[in-house]
Scaffold this active site. Sequence first.
Site, mmCIF file in Angstrom:
data_model
loop_
_atom_site.group_PDB
_atom_site.id
_atom_site.type_symbol
_atom_site.label_atom_id
_atom_site.label_comp_id
_atom_site.label_asym_id
_atom_site.label_seq_id
_atom_site.Cartn_x
_atom_site.Cartn_y
_atom_site.Cartn_z
ATOM 1 N N ARG A 21 0.605 -1.306 0.083
ATOM 2 C CA ARG A 21 0.013 -0.032 0.195
ATOM 3 C C ARG A 21 0.871 1.230 0.072
ATOM 4 O O ARG A 21 1.663 1.334 0.933
ATOM 5 C CB ARG A 21 -0.865 0.028 1.334
ATOM 6 N N SER A 134 -22.357 -15.037 8.814
ATOM 7 C CA SER A 134 -21.889 -13.659 8.131
ATOM 8 C C SER A 134 -21.682 -13.755 6.707
ATOM 9 O O SER A 134 -21.389 -14.710 6.124
ATOM 10 C CB SER A 134 -20.639 -13.594 8.837
ATOM 11 N N SER A 186 -19.383 -1.521 -0.001
ATOM 12 C CA SER A 186 -18.628 -0.481 -0.304
ATOM 13 C C SER A 186 -17.914 -0.835 -1.587
ATOM 14 O O SER A 186 -17.337 0.007 -2.289
ATOM 15 C CB SER A 186 -17.932 0.020 0.697
ATOM 16 N N HIS A 214 -21.772 2.613 5.086
ATOM 17 C CA HIS A 214 -21.886 3.725 3.900
ATOM 18 C C HIS A 214 -23.126 4.003 3.564
ATOM 19 O O HIS A 214 -23.495 3.970 2.156
ATOM 20 C CB HIS A 214 -21.222 2.490 2.711
ATOM 21 N N THR A 242 -20.682 4.756 11.299
ATOM 22 C CA THR A 242 -19.892 5.493 11.491
ATOM 23 C C THR A 242 -20.048 6.820 11.562
ATOM 24 O O THR A 242 -21.044 7.406 10.932
ATOM 25 C CB THR A 242 -18.720 5.244 10.286
ATOM 26 N N LYS A 245 -17.518 8.985 7.839
ATOM 27 C CA LYS A 245 -17.597 8.999 6.630
ATOM 28 C C LYS A 245 -18.700 9.837 6.263
ATOM 29 O O LYS A 245 -18.369 11.013 6.329
ATOM 30 C CB LYS A 245 -18.164 7.501 6.170
ATOM 31 N N THR A 275 -10.141 5.576 26.152
ATOM 32 C CA THR A 275 -10.350 6.821 26.484
ATOM 33 C C THR A 275 -11.485 7.364 25.373
ATOM 34 O O THR A 275 -11.465 7.018 24.153
ATOM 35 C CB THR A 275 -9.271 8.000 26.080
ATOM 36 N N THR A 360 -8.391 -6.375 -0.843
ATOM 37 C CA THR A 360 -9.583 -5.557 -0.547
ATOM 38 C C THR A 360 -10.654 -6.254 -1.651
ATOM 39 O O THR A 360 -11.604 -6.413 -1.237
ATOM 40 C CB THR A 360 -9.150 -4.162 -1.076
HETATM 41 C C1 PLP Z 1 -15.083 2.140 6.788
HETATM 42 C C2 PLP Z 1 -16.014 0.804 7.360
HETATM 43 C C3 PLP Z 1 -15.982 0.457 8.945
HETATM 44 C C4 PLP Z 1 -15.202 1.324 9.864
HETATM 45 O O1 PLP Z 1 -15.509 2.311 10.207
HETATM 46 P P1 PLP Z 1 -14.420 3.455 10.663
HETATM 47 O O2 PLP Z 1 -15.557 4.548 11.182
HETATM 48 O O3 PLP Z 1 -13.898 4.085 9.610
HETATM 49 O O4 PLP Z 1 -13.685 2.852 11.503
HETATM 50 C C5 PLP Z 1 -16.904 -0.633 9.231
HETATM 51 N N1 PLP Z 1 -17.762 -0.925 8.335
HETATM 52 C C6 PLP Z 1 -17.515 -0.957 6.858
HETATM 53 C C7 PLP Z 1 -18.439 -1.770 5.997
HETATM 54 C C8 PLP Z 1 -16.669 0.120 6.347
HETATM 55 O O5 PLP Z 1 -16.391 0.143 5.104
#
Ligand code: PLP
Length: 402
Positions: A21, A134, A186, A214, A242, A245, A275, A360
């Site tokens: 990477r 899963s 994604s 996403h 999240t 994003k 923390t 990936t």
């Molecule tokens: C990016 C991602 C996460 C992790 O979220 P972060 O807030 O970036 O740690 C979890 N699940 C999927 C499908 C993601 O693409």
Amino acid sequence: MNYDTLFQNALDGLRADGSYRYFAELERHVGRFPKAFHHGVGRDVTVWCSNDYLGMGQHPAVLEAIHKSLDESGAGAGGTRNISGTNHHHVLLEKELASLHGKESALLFNSGYLSNWVTLGTLAARLKGCVVLSDELNHASMIEGIRHSRAEKRIFRHNDLEDLEARLKELPLDTPKIIAFESVYSMNGDIAPIEEICDLADRYNAMTYLDEVHAVGMYGPQGGGVAQERGLEHRLTVIEGTLGKAYGVVGGYIAASAALCDFVRSFGSGFIFSTSLPPMIAAGVLASVRHLRHSDAERKGQREAVALLRKKLDEVKIPYMPGQSHITPVMVGDATLCRELTDSLLKRFGHYLQPINYPTVPRGTERLRLTPGPLHTEEELTSLVSALDTLWTELKLPRSEA
Ligand SMILES: *Cc1c(COP(=O)(O)O)cnc(C)c1O
């Protein structure tokens, strides 16, 4: 023993198979997104692969909330949630997220990765005899959480209801089960059959765990995700999202029943012993979530940019995976070509796209992943597609039929 040689040998392996990477060193500037200064090429580039999908990372309401909280409360939270680290803004944000998803409770984590890892790890480990079903394309954070739980895992074929049902049938009805899946995947940009999976969960006594990473901020009338858009939130046991994003800041969360959130709060090591997020982050996220609950302009702008991009790709016959989501994967099918393509896009045309290669995605399905948003202009879209058109010819890549 020279340990560094061992490290180097492993890294050489990555370089040899094209999966090493390389990071692009970017400098984002408020007001200029999706442009950013790229230190590798020494110029401004247009970013097409950001997960700051709606540009909320520079939204005035978000920045103002962060500035205000920084001045009022200082830099850090000062502790774990249990030991002096629960700030008023954490509590407000959890209430907001619970309400967003129509759930009793929500629980904040320092990232989406952690929220998946800790929640699945804790549920699957602590529920005696629990089996996790899963989806084969689930994100690494879910896979690692399940692995850590040491619970039995059955992988079902991607979005395949028949395969999922066959695996559910093999298990006794009174065995605790979790079906773990995502709404928007994604890398393919496709969306799960959420309602049908919930039907199966009801029939076979399973919990449902939906990663809406996403989708939150972008789908549903208030940005509650695909489950909200389809009126299915009440049917999911856990909705995970999240804050890094579409919400543009950082952090992760789950929304679920009060009992489930309390269970993870009380048994999840990765929640308890770390923390908590800085109060200013919680304040900034709160502003972002609230903004996207009542403003549809960003979502509308994103949909328009996606439609325009696809129309322009169609015009020059560049093949992409059509899907219902905002993600447009453009298939290249070769790791070296994929890197050549993105190198030229960057150096000659000033468009930054990270090549998506193994591990990936599977080998032979290497791709570009385009995520235009409300802040990409038509001029930028035209310039990108024209650059792709030129490179498609130079690299002799296949065009689409129609
Ligand atoms: C990016 C991602 C996460 C992790 O979220 P972060 O807030 O970036 O740690 C979890 N699940 C999927 C499908 C993601 O693409």
